[in-house]
Design a protein around this motif. Structure first.
Motif, PDB file in Angstrom:
ATOM      1  N   THR A  92     -16.601   3.391  -0.602  1.00 12.29           N
ATOM      2  CA  THR A  92     -15.680   2.282  -0.836  1.00 12.29           C
ATOM      3  C   THR A  92     -14.798   2.605  -2.046  1.00 12.29           C
ATOM      4  O   THR A  92     -15.264   3.132  -3.044  1.00 12.29           O
ATOM      5  N   GLY A  93     -13.523   2.279  -1.924  1.00 14.74           N
ATOM      6  CA  GLY A  93     -12.596   2.463  -3.037  1.00 14.74           C
ATOM      7  C   GLY A  93     -11.926   3.822  -3.078  1.00 14.74           C
ATOM      8  O   GLY A  93     -11.141   4.086  -3.979  1.00 14.74           O
ATOM      9  N   THR A  94     -12.202   4.683  -2.092  1.00 16.95           N
ATOM     10  CA  THR A  94     -11.614   6.025  -2.127  1.00 16.95           C
ATOM     11  C   THR A  94     -10.395   6.175  -1.224  1.00 16.95           C
ATOM     12  O   THR A  94      -9.706   7.189  -1.310  1.00 16.95           O
ATOM     13  N   SER A  95     -10.152   5.188  -0.371  1.00 18.24           N
ATOM     14  CA  SER A  95      -9.095   5.364   0.628  1.00 18.24           C
ATOM     15  C   SER A  95      -8.398   4.049   0.947  1.00 18.24           C
ATOM     16  O   SER A  95      -8.935   2.971   0.715  1.00 18.24           O
ATOM     17  N   LEU A  96      -7.221   4.199   1.517  1.00 13.96           N
ATOM     18  CA  LEU A  96      -6.528   3.105   2.184  1.00 13.96           C
ATOM     19  C   LEU A  96      -6.401   3.562   3.635  1.00 13.96           C
ATOM     20  O   LEU A  96      -6.187   4.753   3.901  1.00 13.96           O
ATOM     21  N   TYR A  97      -6.544   2.640   4.581  1.00 11.96           N
ATOM     22  CA  TYR A  97      -6.595   2.986   5.993  1.00 11.96           C
ATOM     23  C   TYR A  97      -5.432   2.342   6.751  1.00 11.96           C
ATOM     24  O   TYR A  97      -5.198   1.144   6.621  1.00 11.96           O
ATOM     25  N   VAL A  98      -4.748   3.153   7.535  1.00 16.69           N
ATOM     26  CA  VAL A  98      -3.623   2.712   8.351  1.00 16.69           C
ATOM     27  C   VAL A  98      -4.141   2.284   9.718  1.00 16.69           C
ATOM     28  O   VAL A  98      -4.883   3.025  10.368  1.00 16.69           O
ATOM     29  N   ALA A 120       2.781   3.287   2.990  1.00 24.32           N
ATOM     30  CA  ALA A 120       1.312   3.332   2.903  1.00 24.32           C
ATOM     31  C   ALA A 120       0.862   4.356   1.864  1.00 24.32           C
ATOM     32  O   ALA A 120      -0.079   4.102   1.097  1.00 24.32           O
ATOM     33  N   ARG A 121       1.534   5.496   1.818  1.00 27.52           N
ATOM     34  CA  ARG A 121       1.193   6.525   0.823  1.00 27.52           C
ATOM     35  C   ARG A 121       1.433   5.998  -0.592  1.00 27.52           C
ATOM     36  O   ARG A 121       0.594   6.175  -1.484  1.00 27.52           O
ATOM     37  N   GLU A 122       2.561   5.347  -0.804  1.00 30.50           N
ATOM     38  CA  GLU A 122       2.878   4.791  -2.130  1.00 30.50           C
ATOM     39  C   GLU A 122       1.867   3.707  -2.522  1.00 30.50           C
ATOM     40  O   GLU A 122       1.447   3.627  -3.676  1.00 30.50           O
ATOM     41  N   ARG A 123       1.501   2.889  -1.573  1.00 32.01           N
ATOM     42  CA  ARG A 123       0.519   1.830  -1.844  1.00 32.01           C
ATOM     43  C   ARG A 123      -0.840   2.441  -2.188  1.00 32.01           C
ATOM     44  O   ARG A 123      -1.537   1.955  -3.071  1.00 32.01           O
ATOM     45  N   GLY A 126      -0.629   3.628  -5.692  1.00 33.39           N
ATOM     46  CA  GLY A 126      -0.613   2.482  -6.596  1.00 33.39           C
ATOM     47  C   GLY A 126      -1.980   1.840  -6.769  1.00 33.39           C
ATOM     48  O   GLY A 126      -2.277   1.265  -7.819  1.00 33.39           O
ATOM     49  N   LEU A 127      -2.812   1.945  -5.744  1.00 32.83           N
ATOM     50  CA  LEU A 127      -4.182   1.413  -5.823  1.00 32.83           C
ATOM     51  C   LEU A 127      -5.137   2.403  -6.480  1.00 32.83           C
ATOM     52  O   LEU A 127      -6.314   2.100  -6.672  1.00 32.83           O
ATOM     53  N   GLY A 128      -4.637   3.602  -6.791  1.00 28.54           N
ATOM     54  CA  GLY A 128      -5.476   4.614  -7.420  1.00 28.54           C
ATOM     55  C   GLY A 128      -6.503   5.221  -6.470  1.00 28.54           C
ATOM     56  O   GLY A 128      -7.542   5.720  -6.906  1.00 28.54           O
ATOM     57  N   ARG A 129      -6.189   5.216  -5.195  1.00 29.29           N
ATOM     58  CA  ARG A 129      -7.110   5.789  -4.192  1.00 29.29           C
ATOM     59  C   ARG A 129      -6.610   7.184  -3.817  1.00 29.29           C
ATOM     60  O   ARG A 129      -5.420   7.373  -3.576  1.00 29.29           O
ATOM     61  N   PRO A 130      -7.505   8.148  -3.755  1.00 34.27           N
ATOM     62  CA  PRO A 130      -7.062   9.523  -3.513  1.00 34.27           C
ATOM     63  C   PRO A 130      -6.735   9.875  -2.058  1.00 34.27           C
ATOM     64  O   PRO A 130      -6.158  10.929  -1.805  1.00 34.27           O
ATOM     65  N   PHE A 131      -7.066   9.007  -1.102  1.00 39.01           N
ATOM     66  CA  PHE A 131      -6.815   9.339   0.295  1.00 39.01           C
ATOM     67  C   PHE A 131      -6.193   8.188   1.080  1.00 39.01           C
ATOM     68  O   PHE A 131      -6.576   7.034   0.911  1.00 39.01           O
ATOM     69  N   LEU A 132      -5.269   8.578   1.951  1.00 39.60           N
ATOM     70  CA  LEU A 132      -4.752   7.697   2.983  1.00 39.60           C
ATOM     71  C   LEU A 132      -5.346   8.238   4.276  1.00 39.60           C
ATOM     72  O   LEU A 132      -5.241   9.435   4.559  1.00 39.60           O
ATOM     73  N   ARG A 133      -5.996   7.373   5.040  1.00 38.88           N
ATOM     74  CA  ARG A 133      -6.681   7.828   6.253  1.00 38.88           C
ATOM     75  C   ARG A 133      -6.254   6.978   7.436  1.00 38.88           C
ATOM     76  O   ARG A 133      -5.877   5.822   7.291  1.00 38.88           O
ATOM     77  N   LEU A 134      -6.367   7.572   8.628  1.00 40.08           N
ATOM     78  CA  LEU A 134      -6.061   6.863   9.861  1.00 40.08           C
ATOM     79  C   LEU A 134      -6.781   7.545  11.008  1.00 40.08           C
ATOM     80  O   LEU A 134      -7.309   8.640  10.867  1.00 40.08           O
ATOM     81  N   ASP A 135      -6.797   6.860  12.129  1.00 38.65           N
ATOM     82  CA  ASP A 135      -7.348   7.440  13.348  1.00 38.65           C
ATOM     83  C   ASP A 135      -6.398   7.127  14.488  1.00 38.65           C
ATOM     84  O   ASP A 135      -5.606   6.192  14.413  1.00 38.65           O
ATOM     85  N   GLU A 169      -6.488  12.582   7.444  1.00 34.14           N
ATOM     86  CA  GLU A 169      -6.430  12.156   6.051  1.00 34.14           C
ATOM     87  C   GLU A 169      -5.306  12.869   5.327  1.00 34.14           C
ATOM     88  O   GLU A 169      -4.896  13.959   5.712  1.00 34.14           O
ATOM     89  N   LEU A 170      -4.828  12.189   4.305  1.00 32.98           N
ATOM     90  CA  LEU A 170      -3.757  12.713   3.458  1.00 32.98           C
ATOM     91  C   LEU A 170      -4.202  12.504   2.030  1.00 32.98           C
ATOM     92  O   LEU A 170      -4.481  11.383   1.609  1.00 32.98           O
ATOM     93  N   ARG A 171      -4.290  13.603   1.267  1.00 37.39           N
ATOM     94  CA  ARG A 171      -4.614  13.487  -0.156  1.00 37.39           C
ATOM     95  C   ARG A 171      -3.382  12.944  -0.865  1.00 37.39           C
ATOM     96  O   ARG A 171      -2.272  13.411  -0.654  1.00 37.39           O
ATOM     97  N   VAL A 172      -3.609  11.931  -1.690  1.00 28.96           N
ATOM     98  CA  VAL A 172      -2.517  11.244  -2.381  1.00 28.96           C
ATOM     99  C   VAL A 172      -2.722  11.375  -3.880  1.00 28.96           C
ATOM    100  O   VAL A 172      -3.770  10.957  -4.391  1.00 28.96           O
ATOM    101  N   PRO A 173      -1.756  11.944  -4.576  1.00 27.67           N
ATOM    102  CA  PRO A 173      -1.876  11.991  -6.037  1.00 27.67           C
ATOM    103  C   PRO A 173      -1.857  10.567  -6.588  1.00 27.67           C
ATOM    104  O   PRO A 173      -0.999   9.770  -6.222  1.00 27.67           O
ATOM    105  N   CYS A 174      -2.811  10.251  -7.408  1.00 29.91           N
ATOM    106  CA  CYS A 174      -2.901   8.889  -7.973  1.00 29.91           C
ATOM    107  C   CYS A 174      -1.910   8.737  -9.107  1.00 29.91           C
ATOM    108  O   CYS A 174      -1.679   9.654  -9.888  1.00 29.91           O
ATOM    109  N   ALA A 175      -1.346   7.538  -9.171  1.00 29.74           N
ATOM    110  CA  ALA A 175      -0.343   7.241 -10.214  1.00 29.74           C
ATOM    111  C   ALA A 175      -0.996   7.115 -11.567  1.00 29.74           C
ATOM    112  O   ALA A 175      -2.135   6.846 -11.736  1.00 29.74           O
TER     113      ALA A 175
END
Length: 175
Positions: A92-98, A120-123, A126-135, A169-175
């Motif tokens: 929990t807290g490591t990703s945002l999911y599309v 979604a990547r920007e969000r 902004g949430l400080g989560r390192p991954f954007l994930r989807l299926d 998954e997409l690694r997202v640099p945290c702000a």
């Protein structure tokens, strides 16, 4: 800059969280997309997935976002803070999911999906989560290609019932 952003002439777009009273707008885009996909012989979402009460519940909870250009609705997307159904092993807290990314047919082929993924990547950052994930359903080659061009990497393929789902998954640099 991701390849996808260089390939499309992306329209100016405002993306905002859908207000509870906009659930019907969200539902209209999702239903239009579902009908188009089914008409192509590739049904995707079940009636329960896009039922008005479910969309209303998710919109009320702040999960849906609407993309607009000059006041016209171009697309929608649902962003979730967790996804135990498709990503149960993720902390929990490591990703945002599309989920439920859909484009109005009037806006098809005009880069709306890219705009929604950028949002979604920007969000995610902004949430400080390192991954954007989807299926997505694994046999959707054009959709998978879109995600890969955007920069997503295939994480794994899982099976639910008789369907295979590709998890990206997409690694997202945290702000």
């Amino acid at each position: 800059m991701p390849e996808a952003s260089r390939r499309y002439a992306l329209p100016p777009m405002q993306i905002e969280q859908a207000r509870p009273e906009e659930a019907d707008t969200v539902a209209a885009v999702l239903n239009e997309a579902a009908q188009w996909i089914a008409g192509e012989g590739r049904p995707l979402w079940s009636a329960a997935d896009i039922a008005p009460e479910r969309i209303r519940r998710d919109t009320d909870a702040g999960g849906y976002f609407i993309a607009r250009s000059n006041g016209e609705t171009a697309g929608v997307v649902r962003l979730d803070l967790d996804d135990p159904g498709f990503w149960p092993e993720m902390e929990t807290g490591t990703s945002l999911y599309v989920h439920k990314l859909a484009v109005s047919r009037a806006w098809a082929g005009r880069g709306v999906s890219i705009r929604l993924l950028e949002f979604a990547r920007e969000r995610t950052a902004g949430l400080g989560r390192p991954f954007l994930r989807l299926d997505c359903v694994a046999d959707r080659a054009p959709l998978r290609s879109l995600y890969e061009r955007f920069g997503f990497s295939l994480h794994s393929v899982i099976h639910k019932g008789e369907r295979a789902f590709a998890r990206y998954e997409l690694r997202v640099p945290c702000a």
